[in-house]
Structures are given as structure tokens and as C-alpha cells.
Scaffold this active site. Sequence first.
Site, PDB file in Angstrom:
ATOM      1  N   HIS A   1      -6.528   0.756  -3.355  1.00 57.79           N
ATOM      2  CA  HIS A   1      -5.307   0.064  -3.771  1.00 57.79           C
ATOM      3  C   HIS A   1      -5.623  -1.375  -4.210  1.00 57.79           C
ATOM      4  CE1 HIS A   1      -0.888  -0.869  -3.318  1.00 57.79           C
ATOM      5  NE2 HIS A   1      -1.373  -2.087  -3.095  1.00 57.79           N
ATOM      6  N   GLU A   2      -6.375  -2.096  -3.387  1.00 56.18           N
ATOM      7  CA  GLU A   2      -6.666  -3.497  -3.713  1.00 56.18           C
ATOM      8  C   GLU A   2      -7.592  -3.617  -4.922  1.00 56.18           C
ATOM      9  OE1 GLU A   2      -4.822  -5.606  -2.529  1.00 56.18           O
ATOM     10  OE2 GLU A   2      -4.073  -4.616  -0.725  1.00 56.18           O
TER      11      GLU A   2
ATOM     12  N   HIS B   1      -5.521  -3.598  -7.986  1.00 59.34           N
ATOM     13  CA  HIS B   1      -5.038  -4.935  -8.359  1.00 59.34           C
ATOM     14  C   HIS B   1      -6.142  -5.737  -9.042  1.00 59.34           C
ATOM     15  CE1 HIS B   1      -1.211  -4.508  -6.466  1.00 59.34           C
ATOM     16  NE2 HIS B   1      -1.657  -4.541  -5.218  1.00 59.34           N
TER      17      HIS B   1
END
Length: 296
Positions: free
Chosen positions: A214-215, A218
Amino acid sequence: MIGNVARRTGRLAVFAGALMALAGCQDPEATGETPADEAPTEQTASLRGCVTVEPSAQEKEGIEALLRTRKSQQRAVGSVTVPVYFHVINQGTGLANGDIPASQIAAQIDVLNAAYATTPFKFVLQGTDRTTNAKWYALKDNSANERAMKTALRKGGPETLNIYSANLSGTLLGWATFPSSYASNPKQDGVVIRYTTVPGGTAAPFHLGDTGTHEVGHWLGLYHTFQGGCTGAGDSVSDTPAEASPAYGCPTGRNTCASAGNDPITNFMDYTDDACMDSFTAGQSARADQLTAAYR
């Protein structure tokens, strides 16, 4: 410069873990909660949360304007090698002190490569370092300790992914910087994760490595799937259905917006449990490729 739908094909067994509640991707201070100064415990959130700082509205306009001038063919699957440096922050030796072993670091890289398998990106571990520092271990986002840690440890240029594992303050699982932020603040570029979220960790239901997935999303330029709710440009990706708010757990059939399509609860950029997440869309892959080609 570094330089499709991705779906995971396997899962690790689920381990039990301590749970605490978290409302969403917000700084605890913004919700009126002040994190304690002492080192956090190994407890983690029953709801996923991050404090990744998005570009401002003006910056977003600049990003979209730049992308409109850089129409290019998407790079081939697996053609963009992302060098990775993994920085293990601990308060002493042993797993209980955050000193995660090489086997879990290798497993985290494997999870990233499985998640991004049909995107242009492949991740190659270049090195691991270990730092014993109690202040950095009890890490709070956007703090003097974070800035000092990254200034001391970060390696490589804009194309290099630096991952820092620590026992994050409060109940946060992680945060990251966006590609467009690199030029103005290169030393702070990277991804921060709670050390118990790596594969085989104790942060169930977030212990299969997808906080990292997920990170890194980003870091490659992707917004949350619930960005902007049901109106506006949303996450700036046309093939992720609009979503009014973050999804937690794994709420099959959830549909919070009147537009066509159920909420993308299995998407890595939502807030569901690791065992629920398994995909990126072709549009997300293309956008990440555009953004990294432009900024990384």
C-alpha cells in the site's frame, strides 16, 4: 530514472495479533488524540491507517498538467527495476525489539514483486542496514526524529526505494512520500512501515506484507481508492469505482456510491485487511508508470 492488473497468487497463514482501533488515514493529533511520548507497544490497529501526506490542491493541478504533456507508451511489464534499501530500526537485538531477520525482509520484497507482478515495476533488494536507536524506533510521522533518521540513512536517488521499519508511534501502520515531493525534499523520500506488518509479523490482520504494498503504491504516485469520495476526479484513475469512504475488514458487495461498480475493496490502495487485498487495476499501473517516468 526508473525505467495491467496485478493480483497476488498466494497468502501466508494468519497469525493472532493484538488489536487497537484507528479511524482512518489521519494524524492522531488531527483527531484530537496526542500520542504518548514513550515508546509504543507492539499493539497495532484493528483498522488500517496511514498518514501519507498528499500533494496540495495546487500541486495536484501541476501534476495533472505535467502528465497531460507527457503522453507516452506504458513501459513493459517488469522492465523498470526499483533498487531497494531496507533500514531496520530497532531498540536492541531480537525480534521483540524490532530487529526483524533477513528472511522477513526477503519475504517483504517477494510480496511487493507478487503484488506488482504485471506492472512495469520489479523490486530488487540492494542492501539492508540495522540501527539501534530508541528515539527513531518509537517513530512519529513528520517528527524531528524521522527527519534525522532519513537524513542519516537514505541512499540513492529518486529512483531508489528506501524502506524504514520501526515501532511506529500510536496505532499507525505506515506512511510514504509521493514522487512529486522528491525534488523539494529528497532526503525525506521513502516508505515507513511498522515492523510487525512484514510477512510473518504479529500485526494481524495486517501481517502479510501489504502495508508495504500500500505505501509503495503511494511512493509510486497512487492515491487511496476512496480519494474524493463519490464526486470529482477521485483517485484520478478511471477503472477504480468511486468509493465514499475507506473499507475495513473485507465487506464483499459494498457499494457506497451511485456510480457503476461495487467498491474496490480488494484493491491494495483501500484500507481492507491484508487477506482481502489482492489487486491493482490497469489504470493504476499506467498512472504509476507515468508518474515515476516524470518524477523518478
